[in-house]
Structure formats: structure tokens, C-alpha cells
Design an enzyme around this catalytic site. Structure first.
Site, PDB file in Angstrom:
ATOM      1  N   GLU A 103       0.857  -1.201   0.000  1.00  0.00           N
ATOM      2  CA  GLU A 103       0.000   0.000   0.000  1.00  0.00           C
ATOM      3  C   GLU A 103       0.883   1.237   0.000  1.00  0.00           C
ATOM      4  O   GLU A 103       2.067   1.153   0.361  1.00  0.00           O
ATOM      5  CB  GLU A 103      -0.881  -0.004   1.245  1.00  0.00           C
ATOM      6  CG  GLU A 103      -1.692  -1.275   1.338  1.00  0.00           C
ATOM      7  CD  GLU A 103      -2.766  -1.228   2.406  1.00  0.00           C
ATOM      8  OE1 GLU A 103      -2.760  -0.288   3.236  1.00  0.00           O
ATOM      9  OE2 GLU A 103      -3.607  -2.142   2.393  1.00  0.00           O
ATOM     10  N   PRO A 104       0.314   2.394  -0.358  1.00  0.00           N
ATOM     11  CA  PRO A 104       1.137   3.610  -0.349  1.00  0.00           C
ATOM     12  C   PRO A 104       1.767   3.854   1.025  1.00  0.00           C
ATOM     13  O   PRO A 104       2.875   4.354   1.130  1.00  0.00           O
ATOM     14  CB  PRO A 104       0.144   4.720  -0.706  1.00  0.00           C
ATOM     15  CG  PRO A 104      -0.965   4.024  -1.417  1.00  0.00           C
ATOM     16  CD  PRO A 104      -1.052   2.649  -0.851  1.00  0.00           C
ATOM     17  N   SER A 159       6.657  -3.167   3.731  1.00  0.00           N
ATOM     18  CA  SER A 159       7.380  -4.108   4.597  1.00  0.00           C
ATOM     19  C   SER A 159       6.533  -4.514   5.793  1.00  0.00           C
ATOM     20  O   SER A 159       6.528  -5.681   6.191  1.00  0.00           O
ATOM     21  CB  SER A 159       8.681  -3.476   5.102  1.00  0.00           C
ATOM     22  OG  SER A 159       9.481  -3.066   4.035  1.00  0.00           O
ATOM     23  N   ARG A 194      36.832  -6.318 -27.269  1.00  0.00           N
ATOM     24  CA  ARG A 194      37.206  -4.896 -27.314  1.00  0.00           C
ATOM     25  C   ARG A 194      38.685  -4.711 -26.936  1.00  0.00           C
ATOM     26  O   ARG A 194      39.158  -5.250 -25.940  1.00  0.00           O
ATOM     27  CB  ARG A 194      36.331  -4.088 -26.354  1.00  0.00           C
ATOM     28  CG  ARG A 194      36.585  -2.601 -26.491  1.00  0.00           C
ATOM     29  CD  ARG A 194      35.443  -1.798 -25.980  1.00  0.00           C
ATOM     30  NE  ARG A 194      35.751  -0.367 -26.018  1.00  0.00           N
ATOM     31  CZ  ARG A 194      35.426   0.417 -27.036  1.00  0.00           C
ATOM     32  NH1 ARG A 194      34.766  -0.064 -28.068  1.00  0.00           N
ATOM     33  NH2 ARG A 194      35.728   1.706 -26.987  1.00  0.00           N
ATOM     34  N   GLU A 205       8.464 -17.717  -3.244  1.00  0.00           N
ATOM     35  CA  GLU A 205       8.646 -16.471  -3.997  1.00  0.00           C
ATOM     36  C   GLU A 205      10.110 -16.016  -3.898  1.00  0.00           C
ATOM     37  O   GLU A 205      10.706 -15.563  -4.876  1.00  0.00           O
ATOM     38  CB  GLU A 205       7.710 -15.392  -3.457  1.00  0.00           C
ATOM     39  CG  GLU A 205       7.858 -14.093  -4.220  1.00  0.00           C
ATOM     40  CD  GLU A 205       6.889 -12.997  -3.774  1.00  0.00           C
ATOM     41  OE1 GLU A 205       5.984 -13.281  -2.972  1.00  0.00           O
ATOM     42  OE2 GLU A 205       7.077 -11.853  -4.236  1.00  0.00           O
ATOM     43  N   PRO A 235       8.512 -18.118   1.091  1.00  0.00           N
ATOM     44  CA  PRO A 235       9.800 -18.775   0.796  1.00  0.00           C
ATOM     45  C   PRO A 235       9.939 -19.154  -0.680  1.00  0.00           C
ATOM     46  O   PRO A 235      10.995 -18.958  -1.269  1.00  0.00           O
ATOM     47  CB  PRO A 235       9.790 -20.016   1.700  1.00  0.00           C
ATOM     48  CG  PRO A 235       8.949 -19.607   2.854  1.00  0.00           C
ATOM     49  CD  PRO A 235       7.885 -18.704   2.292  1.00  0.00           C
TER      50      PRO A 235
HETATM   51  C1  LIG Z   1       8.941  -3.356  -9.607  1.00  0.00           C
HETATM   52  C2  LIG Z   1       8.170  -3.687  -8.350  1.00  0.00           C
HETATM   53  C3  LIG Z   1       7.161  -4.649  -8.413  1.00  0.00           C
HETATM   54  C4  LIG Z   1       6.413  -4.914  -7.267  1.00  0.00           C
HETATM   55  N1  LIG Z   1       5.368  -5.820  -7.357  1.00  0.00           N
HETATM   56  C5  LIG Z   1       4.557  -5.979  -6.282  1.00  0.00           C
HETATM   57  C6  LIG Z   1       3.388  -6.808  -6.376  1.00  0.00           C
HETATM   58  O1  LIG Z   1       3.104  -7.429  -7.410  1.00  0.00           O
HETATM   59  N2  LIG Z   1       2.568  -6.903  -5.296  1.00  0.00           N
HETATM   60  C7  LIG Z   1       2.834  -6.248  -4.125  1.00  0.00           C
HETATM   61  O2  LIG Z   1       2.058  -6.364  -3.200  1.00  0.00           O
HETATM   62  N3  LIG Z   1       3.928  -5.456  -4.007  1.00  0.00           N
HETATM   63  C8  LIG Z   1       4.793  -5.301  -5.059  1.00  0.00           C
HETATM   64  N4  LIG Z   1       5.893  -4.500  -4.950  1.00  0.00           N
HETATM   65  C9  LIG Z   1       6.137  -3.784  -3.702  1.00  0.00           C
HETATM   66  C10 LIG Z   1       7.286  -4.334  -2.881  1.00  0.00           C
HETATM   67  O3  LIG Z   1       6.971  -5.591  -2.369  1.00  0.00           O
HETATM   68  C11 LIG Z   1       7.558  -3.278  -1.791  1.00  0.00           C
HETATM   69  O4  LIG Z   1       8.095  -2.140  -2.446  1.00  0.00           O
HETATM   70  C12 LIG Z   1       8.502  -3.796  -0.724  1.00  0.00           C
HETATM   71  O5  LIG Z   1       7.881  -4.772   0.065  1.00  0.00           O
HETATM   72  C13 LIG Z   1       8.972  -2.645   0.199  1.00  0.00           C
HETATM   73  O6  LIG Z   1       7.881  -1.931   0.693  1.00  0.00           O
HETATM   74  P1  LIG Z   1       7.862  -0.324   0.574  1.00  0.00           P
HETATM   75  O7  LIG Z   1       8.131   0.041  -0.830  1.00  0.00           O
HETATM   76  O8  LIG Z   1       6.603   0.161   1.157  1.00  0.00           O
HETATM   77  O9  LIG Z   1       9.086   0.164   1.427  1.00  0.00           O
HETATM   78  P2  LIG Z   1       9.065   0.447   3.014  1.00  0.00           P
HETATM   79  O10 LIG Z   1       8.408  -0.677   3.714  1.00  0.00           O
HETATM   80  O11 LIG Z   1       8.558   1.825   3.244  1.00  0.00           O
HETATM   81  O12 LIG Z   1      10.625   0.416   3.314  1.00  0.00           O
HETATM   82  C14 LIG Z   1      11.510   1.487   2.970  1.00  0.00           C
HETATM   83  C15 LIG Z   1      12.928   1.093   3.378  1.00  0.00           C
HETATM   84  O13 LIG Z   1      12.954   0.856   4.785  1.00  0.00           O
HETATM   85  C16 LIG Z   1      13.447  -0.442   5.046  1.00  0.00           C
HETATM   86  N5  LIG Z   1      12.793  -1.027   6.216  1.00  0.00           N
HETATM   87  C17 LIG Z   1      11.471  -1.221   6.427  1.00  0.00           C
HETATM   88  N6  LIG Z   1      11.271  -1.812   7.614  1.00  0.00           N
HETATM   89  C18 LIG Z   1      12.493  -1.986   8.174  1.00  0.00           C
HETATM   90  C19 LIG Z   1      12.967  -2.554   9.400  1.00  0.00           C
HETATM   91  N7  LIG Z   1      12.131  -3.089  10.284  1.00  0.00           N
HETATM   92  N8  LIG Z   1      14.306  -2.535   9.653  1.00  0.00           N
HETATM   93  C20 LIG Z   1      15.175  -2.018   8.746  1.00  0.00           C
HETATM   94  N9  LIG Z   1      14.798  -1.485   7.576  1.00  0.00           N
HETATM   95  C21 LIG Z   1      13.477  -1.470   7.282  1.00  0.00           C
HETATM   96  C22 LIG Z   1      13.118  -1.230   3.801  1.00  0.00           C
HETATM   97  O14 LIG Z   1      13.937  -2.354   3.671  1.00  0.00           O
HETATM   98  C23 LIG Z   1      13.383  -0.205   2.721  1.00  0.00           C
HETATM   99  O15 LIG Z   1      14.757  -0.169   2.453  1.00  0.00           O
HETATM  100  C24 LIG Z   1       6.692  -4.245  -6.059  1.00  0.00           C
HETATM  101  C25 LIG Z   1       7.733  -3.302  -6.006  1.00  0.00           C
HETATM  102  C26 LIG Z   1       8.459  -3.030  -7.130  1.00  0.00           C
HETATM  103  C27 LIG Z   1       9.565  -1.996  -7.048  1.00  0.00           C
END
Ligand SMILES: Cc1cc2nc3c(=O)[nH]c(=O)nc-3n(C[C@H](O)[C@H](O)[C@H](O)COP(=O)(O)OP(=O)(O)OC[C@H]3O[C@@H](n4cnc5c(N)ncnc54)[C@H](O)[C@@H]3O)c2cc1C
Length: 378
Positions: free
Chosen positions: A128-129, A133, A269, A243, A241
Site C-alpha cells: 500500500e502507499p 514491509s 574490445r 517467492e 519462501p
Molecule cells: C517493480 C516492483 C514490483 C512490485 N510488485 C509488487 C506486487 O506485485 N505486489 C505487491 O504487493 N507489491 C509489489 N511490490 C512492492 C514491494 O513488495 C515493496 O516495495 C517492498 O515490500 C517494500 O515496501 P515499501 O516500498 O513500502 O518500502 P518500506 O516498507 O517503506 O521500506 C523502505 C525502506 O525501509 C526499510 N525497512 C522497512 N522496515 C524496516 C525494518 N524493520 N528494519 C530495517 N529497515 C526497514 C526497507 O527495507 C526499505 O529499504 C513491487 C515493487 C516493485 C519496485
């Protein structure tokens, strides 16, 4: 090199036929897909006719009932040909297995045969926006209403989001129950109230549609619940796991391909009167990366063996995902460097691969979350 002992003659023959199918049907179109931000539906149907979707789904559900190594072969060949567009692994390795494992007979009959042919495309919507994580904090709600649920909320970064006909959506059915309050729903992409947002512009993976999805009071009958109410979080944890191993398979194959491209390029090259590959720094660095890639390959194959026997722990899957995707970043960065300016040019596969693979340290559970999972076992 160490021979791979996982594959039988059948897998090897299948690999050859898959490669020639992909070279013929997908490679000529991939740059156009990159430009349009989406793969043609006809490519999904062509792959269906070739029997490439949901291969391990049992035959009573329309699948081919073969072992998962056939999927591994397909995934590796897509990587080697730089075909990052088709979001097949989400469809076949994530969504279809959820429906097969947790779905009712009606749900299986409704979706699986059409997923096998490529007529119905699958997506999974967790992120979600407000965060990806921390899944327990999701805000999408499915409110009980008589015998139905009313789904409202927003998801983002959803792969196959524009094309999806069936979406596994994670939503809170009981906001006060923490992980026990999450339920999975099978949502028809055409249901009233399902709205697709933008096809998001990304660093790489340009041919794969990645979208926002909105659920505006979507009425879902109880027959749309996937598995049990309140058990969604456990289903997600159970499937992650596999995935993560799929991501590790892709990363190991990518490292091998990138090294092959780079050895060929640096052999060809010339600089200062000799091939780049003759320079000791370049030779030694590529040799080190080759050695690391070989270790990764052997580890991933061992994980696959464990997974086929249902013995793969989430800790080991996290190790595989973490190590292979970190290695992949190092390999690709170095390989781009050894290509010089050509490494920065889109027409070279190494450039596209560099952009395409960066997200793999983020998605499927970010590598920080992998470290956390592993640290819990210390
Ligand atoms: C190309 C692409 C395809 C995707 N496809 C899907 C899909 O099909 N379905 C779906 O549901 N999602 C999808 N995602 C989303 C992806 O699973 C999430 O982007 C990912 O889980 C991280 O969540 P976030 O972007 O909200 O980052 P956040 O959760 O906001 O995290 C931001 C940063 O903080 C770090 N962080 C967070 N919590 C902790 C912690 N406890 N300790 C230390 N560091 C932490 C993270 O590792 C990251 O570096 C996709 C993303 C991309 C880029």
C-alpha cells in the site's frame, strides 16, 4: 564448472524448446513492450498455447502437473534473454499456487484453467502507499456486510496491475486483531468498484505493467474469500519462501548471463593494443565474480532441492534471496563498468539488466527484512 544435477533429460529438452519459442515469439517484440510499458495480451495467449503458464498446477485444474523445475527452466531462460517484461512468475508461481492451495473447488474451476491458457492474468496486491514491509499495518479494509464484505482501500506497485483479471487482495477484516485480522480475497478485475490507477513509470522493468489499484466499496460475496477469514497473513508467510527462491533463481541466472556478456565484450574490445580481458585487473575481478556466482548457483540449486521436498525453511529462503540479489547488484555494477560507455547504452543488454534488476533487493521482502528474518534465528 560444477555440473547441475537437478535436471533430467526432459527438463533439458524443454529448455531448448522454451528458448527457441522465446527467441522467436518474444525477443522481436520486447523493445516495443518496453516502450509501451506493457506486454501484449497476445503474448500471454501464445505462452498459454505453448503450455508455459502454471506448469506445476495439477491436471484436474487444467495445469500440466509437472514438477517446479520446469518453471525454473522457463524463469532462467527469460532472464538469459533479457525478457523482463512478461510477469509470468507472479501469475504462475505466486497467484495460481495460492488458488490451488487455499481456493475452494469453485474458485479453482473458475480461475485456474483460464490462467493456464493465459486468458486470465493474475496479480497479487499486498503493498500500500503507506508501506509494504510492515504488512500488519495495512489499511485496506474488508468490512462484513450481511453475507458479503465491502472492500475499500488502495494498493500500489502491483505487478501485472493493468492486465490483471484476477487479483489476490490482502485486506483487514478485523483491524484490532493484528496479523489475525488479515484475510485474502480473490477479486475479479472487472468487479464494480475495482479501478486501475497509473501504469507507474519505473527505473527498469519497463515492459512489465506495475500499477496502483483502487477498491471503491467493492462488494464481495463470501465465496471470494481465499482460504479462511483471518488467516491471510499466515498464507502469505507460508508462500513467501517459494517467492524468494524464485527471486534467487532469477538473480543467479542473471549473474551468469551478465558475466557471459561481459567476458565476450571484453575479449572483443581492444584498448592499449590488447583485449580488455587481458588486463589483469579485469581478469581477476571477473574471476572473483565468477567464483562467487558459482557458489550462489550451487546454493540456489540446493534450495530448489529442499523446496521440491517441502523442506525449505523461511530462514534459508531469506538467506538465498539476500545473498543472491546483493551479489547480483555487485556483478551488474562491475559488468556495466567493464563495458565502459556501452554499459550505459540501452541497446546493450547489460544496461537494461542493470536497470531491470535493481528492484530485486527491494521487492519480495526487502533485503533489510531478510536480514531481520535471519537475525531472529541467531
Ligand atoms: C517493480 C516492483 C514490483 C512490485 N510488485 C509488487 C506486487 O506485485 N505486489 C505487491 O504487493 N507489491 C509489489 N511490490 C512492492 C514491494 O513488495 C515493496 O516495495 C517492498 O515490500 C517494500 O515496501 P515499501 O516500498 O513500502 O518500502 P518500506 O516498507 O517503506 O521500506 C523502505 C525502506 O525501509 C526499510 N525497512 C522497512 N522496515 C524496516 C525494518 N524493520 N528494519 C530495517 N529497515 C526497514 C526497507 O527495507 C526499505 O529499504 C513491487 C515493487 C516493485 C519496485
Amino acid at each position: 564448472m560444477i555440473p547441475r544435477s537437478l535436471f533430467t533429460d526432459e527438463h533439458i529438452i524443454f529448455r531448448e524448446s522454451v528458448r527457441s519459442f522465446l527467441e522467436r515469439e518474444f525477443v522481436p517484440h520486447h523493445e516495443r513492450w518496453n516502450e509501451q510499458g506493457i506486454v501484449d495480451r497476445s503474448a500471454w495467449l501464445a505462452a498459454g498455447r505453448e503450455g508455459l503458464h502454471c506448469m506445476s498446477i495439477r491436471s484436474e485444474h487444467g495445469g500440466h502437473g509437472v514438477d517446479k523445475l520446469f518453471s525454473v527452466v522457463l524463469i532462467e531462460e527469460l532472464v538469459r534473454l533479457g525478457l523482463s517484461g512478461p510477469g509470468f512468475y507472479i501469475h504462475s508461481e505466486i497467484v495460481a499456487p495460492y488458488i490451488e492451495k487455499y481456493g475452494t473447488l469453485d474458485q479453482q474451476k473458475r480461475w485456474l484453467p483460464r490462467m493456464v491458457t493465459g486468458e486470465a492474468i493474475g496479480a497479487i496486491a499486498m503493498t500500500e502507499p503507506g508501506g509494504g514491509s510492515d504488512l500488519k499495518s495495512m489499511r485496506t479494509r474488508a468490512r462484513p456486510d450481511g453475507d458479503d464484505f465491502i472492500l475499500s482501500g488502495q494498493k500500489t506497485y502491483i505487478s501485472n496491475g493493468q492486465l490483471a483479471d484476477v487479483i489476490v487482495v490482502a485486506a483487514k477484516t478485523d483491524p484490532d486483531a493484528g496479523s489475525r485480522g488479515v484475510t485474502l480475497f480473490l477479486v475479479d478485475g472487472k468487479a464494480p468498484g475495482v479501478r486501475r490507477g497509473r501504469n507507474l513509470k519505473k527505473l527498469g522493468f519497463h515492459a512489465q505493467d506495475t500499477s496502483e489499484l483502487f477498491f471503491d466499496d467493492v462488494r464481495l460475496s463470501k465465496s471470494c474469500v481465499l482460504g479462511e477469514v483471518g488467516r491471510g497473513f499466515y498464507a502469505l508467510m507460508d508462500q513467501l519462501p517459494w517467492e524468494r527462491i524464485v527471486i534467487a533463481v532469477r538473480a543467479a541466472a542473471m549473474c551468469e548471463a551478465a558475466l557471459e556478456w561481459t567476458v565476450a565484450y571484453t575479449r572483443d574490445r581492444k584498448a592499449f593494443g590488447a583485449p580488455l580481458l587481458d588486463k589483469q585487473f579485469i581478469r581477476f575481478r571477473l574471476a572473483e565474480l565468477k567464483a562467487e556466482t558459482l557458489l550462489a548457483r550451487v546454493f540456489v540449486d540446493r534450495c530448489l532441492e529442499l523446496s521440491l521436498r517441502d523442506q525449505l525453511s523461511s530462514e534459508v529462503a531469506a538467506v538465498a534471496k539476500l545473498q543472491t540479489t546483493e551479489l547480483q547488484s555487485r556483478v551488474l555494477d562491475q559488468c556495466v563498468q567493464f563495458h565502459g560507455g556501452a554499459g550505459y547504452m540501452w541497446e546493450y543488454p547489460i544496461c537494461r539488466a542493470f536497470a531491470d534488476t535493481r528492484y530485486m533487493r527491494i521487492a519480495g521482502g526487502s533485503n533489510e527484512i531478510m536480514r531481520d528474518l535471519i537475525a531472529r534465528t541467531l
